[in-house]
Enzyme design. Structure first.
Site, PDB file in Angstrom:
ATOM      1  N   SER A 233       0.816  -1.224   0.000  1.00 27.99           N
ATOM      2  CA  SER A 233       0.000   0.000   0.000  1.00 27.99           C
ATOM      3  C   SER A 233       0.847   1.271   0.000  1.00 27.99           C
ATOM      4  O   SER A 233       1.036   1.886  -1.031  1.00 27.99           O
ATOM      5  CB  SER A 233      -0.972  -0.015   1.165  1.00 27.99           C
ATOM      6  OG  SER A 233      -2.047  -0.853   0.824  1.00 27.99           O
ATOM      7  N   ARG A 234       1.337   1.646   1.161  1.00 32.12           N
ATOM      8  CA  ARG A 234       2.225   2.802   1.256  1.00 32.12           C
ATOM      9  C   ARG A 234       3.263   2.503   2.335  1.00 32.12           C
ATOM     10  O   ARG A 234       2.941   1.932   3.381  1.00 32.12           O
ATOM     11  CB  ARG A 234       1.453   4.080   1.631  1.00 32.12           C
ATOM     12  CG  ARG A 234       0.666   4.698   0.499  1.00 32.12           C
ATOM     13  CD  ARG A 234       1.562   5.252  -0.617  1.00 32.12           C
ATOM     14  NE  ARG A 234       0.820   5.788  -1.740  1.00 32.12           N
ATOM     15  CZ  ARG A 234       0.506   5.116  -2.846  1.00 32.12           C
ATOM     16  NH1 ARG A 234       0.845   3.835  -2.978  1.00 32.12           N
ATOM     17  NH2 ARG A 234      -0.152   5.704  -3.829  1.00 32.12           N
ATOM     18  N   GLU A 263      11.015   5.730  -0.041  1.00 27.03           N
ATOM     19  CA  GLU A 263      11.260   5.219  -1.405  1.00 27.03           C
ATOM     20  C   GLU A 263      11.564   6.311  -2.423  1.00 27.03           C
ATOM     21  O   GLU A 263      12.203   6.069  -3.450  1.00 27.03           O
ATOM     22  CB  GLU A 263      10.074   4.376  -1.894  1.00 27.03           C
ATOM     23  CG  GLU A 263       8.797   5.152  -2.163  1.00 27.03           C
ATOM     24  CD  GLU A 263       7.666   4.247  -2.653  1.00 27.03           C
ATOM     25  OE1 GLU A 263       7.372   3.239  -1.992  1.00 27.03           O
ATOM     26  OE2 GLU A 263       7.070   4.567  -3.700  1.00 27.03           O
ATOM     27  N   HIS A 295       7.799  -0.724  -5.924  1.00 24.32           N
ATOM     28  CA  HIS A 295       6.498  -0.130  -6.263  1.00 24.32           C
ATOM     29  C   HIS A 295       6.027  -0.597  -7.656  1.00 24.32           C
ATOM     30  O   HIS A 295       5.678   0.214  -8.503  1.00 24.32           O
ATOM     31  CB  HIS A 295       6.582   1.406  -6.203  1.00 24.32           C
ATOM     32  CG  HIS A 295       5.285   2.017  -5.774  1.00 24.32           C
ATOM     33  ND1 HIS A 295       5.190   2.977  -4.790  1.00 24.32           N
ATOM     34  CD2 HIS A 295       4.008   1.808  -6.208  1.00 24.32           C
ATOM     35  CE1 HIS A 295       3.928   3.332  -4.643  1.00 24.32           C
ATOM     36  NE2 HIS A 295       3.192   2.631  -5.477  1.00 24.32           N
TER      37      HIS A 295
HETATM   38  P1  NAD Z   1      -9.797   1.863  -1.484  1.00 27.78           P
HETATM   39  O1  NAD Z   1     -10.048   3.314  -1.190  1.00 27.78           O
HETATM   40  O2  NAD Z   1     -10.717   1.154  -2.416  1.00 27.78           O
HETATM   41  O3  NAD Z   1      -9.790   1.042  -0.106  1.00 27.78           O
HETATM   42  C1  NAD Z   1      -9.150   1.453   1.032  1.00 27.78           C
HETATM   43  C2  NAD Z   1      -9.870   0.814   2.209  1.00 27.78           C
HETATM   44  O4  NAD Z   1      -9.119   1.103   3.396  1.00 27.78           O
HETATM   45  C3  NAD Z   1     -11.292   1.344   2.423  1.00 27.78           C
HETATM   46  O5  NAD Z   1     -12.211   0.273   2.497  1.00 27.78           O
HETATM   47  C4  NAD Z   1     -11.205   2.083   3.751  1.00 27.78           C
HETATM   48  O6  NAD Z   1     -12.399   2.015   4.511  1.00 27.78           O
HETATM   49  C5  NAD Z   1     -10.068   1.318   4.423  1.00 27.78           C
HETATM   50  N1  NAD Z   1      -9.462   2.037   5.532  1.00 27.78           N
HETATM   51  C6  NAD Z   1      -9.309   3.373   5.697  1.00 27.78           C
HETATM   52  N2  NAD Z   1      -8.746   3.620   6.894  1.00 27.78           N
HETATM   53  C7  NAD Z   1      -8.533   2.413   7.475  1.00 27.78           C
HETATM   54  C8  NAD Z   1      -7.976   2.016   8.723  1.00 27.78           C
HETATM   55  N3  NAD Z   1      -7.544   2.912   9.604  1.00 27.78           N
HETATM   56  N4  NAD Z   1      -7.918   0.686   8.986  1.00 27.78           N
HETATM   57  C9  NAD Z   1      -8.378  -0.232   8.109  1.00 27.78           C
HETATM   58  N5  NAD Z   1      -8.915   0.095   6.925  1.00 27.78           N
HETATM   59  C10 NAD Z   1      -8.995   1.405   6.615  1.00 27.78           C
HETATM   60  O7  NAD Z   1      -8.294   1.782  -1.984  1.00 27.78           O
HETATM   61  P2  NAD Z   1      -7.616   0.631  -2.842  1.00 27.78           P
HETATM   62  O8  NAD Z   1      -7.815   0.920  -4.287  1.00 27.78           O
HETATM   63  O9  NAD Z   1      -8.022  -0.691  -2.309  1.00 27.78           O
HETATM   64  O10 NAD Z   1      -6.081   0.926  -2.534  1.00 27.78           O
HETATM   65  C11 NAD Z   1      -5.531   0.752  -1.243  1.00 27.78           C
HETATM   66  C12 NAD Z   1      -4.150   1.397  -1.219  1.00 27.78           C
HETATM   67  O11 NAD Z   1      -3.261   0.658  -2.060  1.00 27.78           O
HETATM   68  C13 NAD Z   1      -4.114   2.811  -1.814  1.00 27.78           C
HETATM   69  O12 NAD Z   1      -4.450   3.781  -0.863  1.00 27.78           O
HETATM   70  C14 NAD Z   1      -2.687   2.963  -2.244  1.00 27.78           C
HETATM   71  O13 NAD Z   1      -1.939   3.543  -1.186  1.00 27.78           O
HETATM   72  C15 NAD Z   1      -2.224   1.534  -2.457  1.00 27.78           C
HETATM   73  N6  NAD Z   1      -1.873   1.237  -3.854  1.00 27.78           N
HETATM   74  C16 NAD Z   1      -0.636   0.720  -4.114  1.00 27.78           C
HETATM   75  C17 NAD Z   1      -0.275   0.420  -5.417  1.00 27.78           C
HETATM   76  C18 NAD Z   1       1.066  -0.183  -5.741  1.00 27.78           C
HETATM   77  O14 NAD Z   1       1.451  -0.230  -6.918  1.00 27.78           O
HETATM   78  N7  NAD Z   1       1.822  -0.662  -4.768  1.00 27.78           N
HETATM   79  C19 NAD Z   1      -1.181   0.665  -6.454  1.00 27.78           C
HETATM   80  C20 NAD Z   1      -2.441   1.172  -6.150  1.00 27.78           C
HETATM   81  C21 NAD Z   1      -2.789   1.450  -4.849  1.00 27.78           C
END
Ligand code: NAD
Length: 332
Positions: A233-234, A263, A295
């Site tokens: 995620s991050r 990163e 990433h």
């Molecule tokens: P999304 O918005 O669909 O889902 C995020 C979920 O996290 C939501 O259901 C939200 O309710 C939940 N959330 C928020 N705060 C929380 C907490 N404190 N505890 C538990 N859950 C919580 O986002 P997504 O599309 O599923 O993406 C998730 C993350 O993945 C993005 O924010 C981004 O940082 C990361 N990402 C990484 C890559 C990569 O290449 N590595 C690519 C895309 C996204």
């Protein structure tokens, strides 16, 4: 409409070039990241197109506004690198690509799990040297293991479904549980309970003040011995120094990360001839049970196509004074 496109890689050019010069868009690609030293490249552009390691802090946004930039078009879903308050103050809307391929990221998380577990990366290298020994390649069955998923948005849902397919018991934590997941056997629970019960913990939440350093000394102490932690995620969801301590004590048995707190300046660059100054990542790289990718979880053909299509759509919506359906709202 002129678009200053930062952090441009060959694959960005490949997928965005077909749109250049069409519908009144004039894209200039810059290899450099966007930061306080490079904002001058945005002069005379109404749109800045940026990726995850471009810096969109208060100072940069102020300079962009002075240069006449009217829109920030992110090629990412995450927007934690943008000072949204500063953007609002300067009346610059921020648009993003909310979902380009949840499956791509979920599948990469699974790739990290399988590689760490079954050590295929080590086997590959061994076999190339005619070392056919199985010593120290022991893995474990995923079937029957407990997988804890923190964050069940688009990517978390895709990930849960794959892990259910492996025959895992899937626990989840999200302030907004997903009803469909409940019906297919995912069990929602509290975050710390999830961490204490899981053999594998996978992070799928955005980076927010609440989720920063979710994985820290205290939460690691409450985990199972030998736990596997996966982060696609991050980077800052994990306190990296605490994770290193957890690895040294063998509390963390495996760590798979596609993102890293520091990163920026490292990932997406070929630094093979450089002296890396970041001691923390060098320490992480030295563990035999840590797998780092730079990433690349999103990095599939399908996702790149979608990123280009949606980003161009976002810019054209702005150009044509249409409502910005992918605008980041504060509180998103
Ligand atoms: P999304 O918005 O669909 O889902 C995020 C979920 O996290 C939501 O259901 C939200 O309710 C939940 N959330 C928020 N705060 C929380 C907490 N404190 N505890 C538990 N859950 C919580 O986002 P997504 O599309 O599923 O993406 C998730 C993350 O993945 C993005 O924010 C981004 O940082 C990361 N990402 C990484 C890559 C990569 O290449 N590595 C690519 C895309 C996204």
């Amino acid at each position: 409409m002129k678009v200053a496109f930062f952090s441009a890689k060959s694959y960005d050019r490949e997928f965005f070039d077909p749109f250049n010069g069409k519908d009144g868009l004039n894209i200039t690609f810059y290899d450099t990241t966007l930061n306080a030293e490079t904002t001058n490249l945005s002069e005379n552009s109404e749109v800045v197109c940026a990726f995850v390691n471009d810096q969109l802090n208060t100072k940069v946004i102020k300079q962009l506004a002075q240069n006449g930039v009217k829109l920030i078009a992110l090629r990412s879903a995450g927007f934690n690198h943008v000072d949204m308050k500063a953007a609002a103050e300067h009346n610059i809307p921020v648009v993003r690509v909310p979902a380009y391929s949840p499956s791509a990221v979920a599948e990469h998380a699974v790739a990290l799990i399988l590689t760490l577990n079954r050590k295929t990366h080590k086997a590959y290298n061994r076999i190339r040297e005619s070392n056919f020994s199985l010593e120290r390649l022991t893995g474990f069955n995923l079937n029957g293991k407990v997988v804890g998923v923190i964050g069940t948005g688009k990517i978390g849902v895709a990930f849960c479904k794959i892990m259910l397919g492996f025959g895992c018991k899937v626990l989840a934590y999200d302030p907004y549980p997903n009803e469909e997941l409940k019906t297919i056997g995912v069990e929602y629970t509290e975050c710390f309970h999830l961490m204490s019960q899981s053999d594998i913990i996978s992070l799928h939440t955005p980076l927010t003040p609440e989720t920063k350093h979710l994985i820290n000394k205290k939460s690691i102490a409450g985990m199972k011995d030998g736990v596997m932690i996966i982060n696609t995620s991050r980077g800052a969801l994990i306190n990296t120094k605490d994770a290193i301590k957890g690895l040294k004590k063998k509390k963390i048995g495996y760590l798979g990360i596609d993102v890293y707190e520091q990163e920026e300046g490292l990932f997406f660059n070929d630094l093979s001839e450089n002296i890396i100054q970041d001691e923390v990542i060098m320490r992480l790289m030295s563990f035999p049970n840590v797998l780092i990718t730079a990433h690349q979880a999103f990095f599939t053909r399908e996702a790149l196509e979608q990123i280009a299509k949606v980003t161009i759509g976002n810019i054209l919506d702005f150009k044509n004074n249409l409502s910005l359906k992918n605008e980041v709202e504060v509180g998103n």
